[in-house]
Design a protein around this motif. Structure first.
Motif, PDB file in Angstrom:
ATOM      1  N   SER A  51       0.834  -1.201   0.000  1.00 20.67           N
ATOM      2  CA  SER A  51       0.000   0.000   0.000  1.00 20.67           C
ATOM      3  C   SER A  51       0.869   1.253   0.000  1.00 20.67           C
ATOM      4  N   MET A  54       2.188   1.913  -3.310  1.00 13.85           N
ATOM      5  CA  MET A  54       1.132   2.359  -4.217  1.00 13.85           C
ATOM      6  C   MET A  54       0.674   3.783  -3.892  1.00 13.85           C
ATOM      7  N   ASN A  56      -0.320   4.953  -0.717  1.00 13.54           N
ATOM      8  CA  ASN A  56      -1.213   5.104   0.434  1.00 13.54           C
ATOM      9  C   ASN A  56      -0.486   4.617   1.683  1.00 13.54           C
ATOM     10  N   CYS A  79     -10.237   0.043   0.950  1.00 14.02           N
ATOM     11  CA  CYS A  79     -10.942   0.288  -0.311  1.00 14.02           C
ATOM     12  C   CYS A  79     -10.987  -1.034  -1.082  1.00 14.02           C
ATOM     13  N   ARG A  82      -8.303  -1.227  -3.763  1.00 19.71           N
ATOM     14  CA  ARG A  82      -6.941  -1.469  -3.265  1.00 19.71           C
ATOM     15  C   ARG A  82      -6.756  -2.936  -2.910  1.00 19.71           C
ATOM     16  N   GLU A  85      -6.200  -4.752  -6.089  1.00 12.60           N
ATOM     17  CA  GLU A  85      -4.828  -4.517  -6.576  1.00 12.60           C
ATOM     18  C   GLU A  85      -3.852  -5.424  -5.841  1.00 12.60           C
TER      19      GLU A  85
END
Length: 119
Positions: A51, A54, A56, A79, A82, A85
């Protein structure tokens, strides 16, 4: 009252740390939740690093947002996008199905979620 992925009453994901788009402990969502924070996930170091990469950062405390930062083992409303992903990247965290909002099923199949069920 919001429902979970089984059509039952949505249970609390976490009150410590306090999670949810509305910071009420539940993975509830609404029209103002553009990220669809509906997946109750159990954090892992691998996912937290993913994360972060990415864009975040869920690790660093942000006192101005009353956010203490997350660590492995914490439960958090992610999310749905996410989580997908991370799933595609091979580092999706486990989920607590009874605390995942039914809206999650618009993005992730129940079959995919069941494989990642936290027991």
């Amino acid at each position: 009252m919001a429902s979970n992925v089984f059509g039952e009453e949505l249970i609390v994901c976490s009150s410590e740390p306090l999670t949810g788009y509305y910071r009420n402990g539940c993975c509830e969502t609404g029209v103002d939740d553009l990220g669809t924070h509906t997946v109750c996930a159990v954090m892992t170091d691998e996912f937290l690093q993913f994360s972060f990469k990415m864009g975040n950062d869920l690790i660093t405390p942000r006192p101005e947002w009353s956010f203490q930062g997350l660590k492995a083992g914490d439960k958090w409303c992610l999310c749905a996008g996410r989580w997908m992903e991370a799933y595609r990247a091979g580092c999706a965290p486990k989920v607590i199905l009874e605390a995942c909002n039914e809206k999650t099923l618009q993005y992730i199949s129940l079959e995919e979620l069941v494989v990642f069920s936290f027991h």
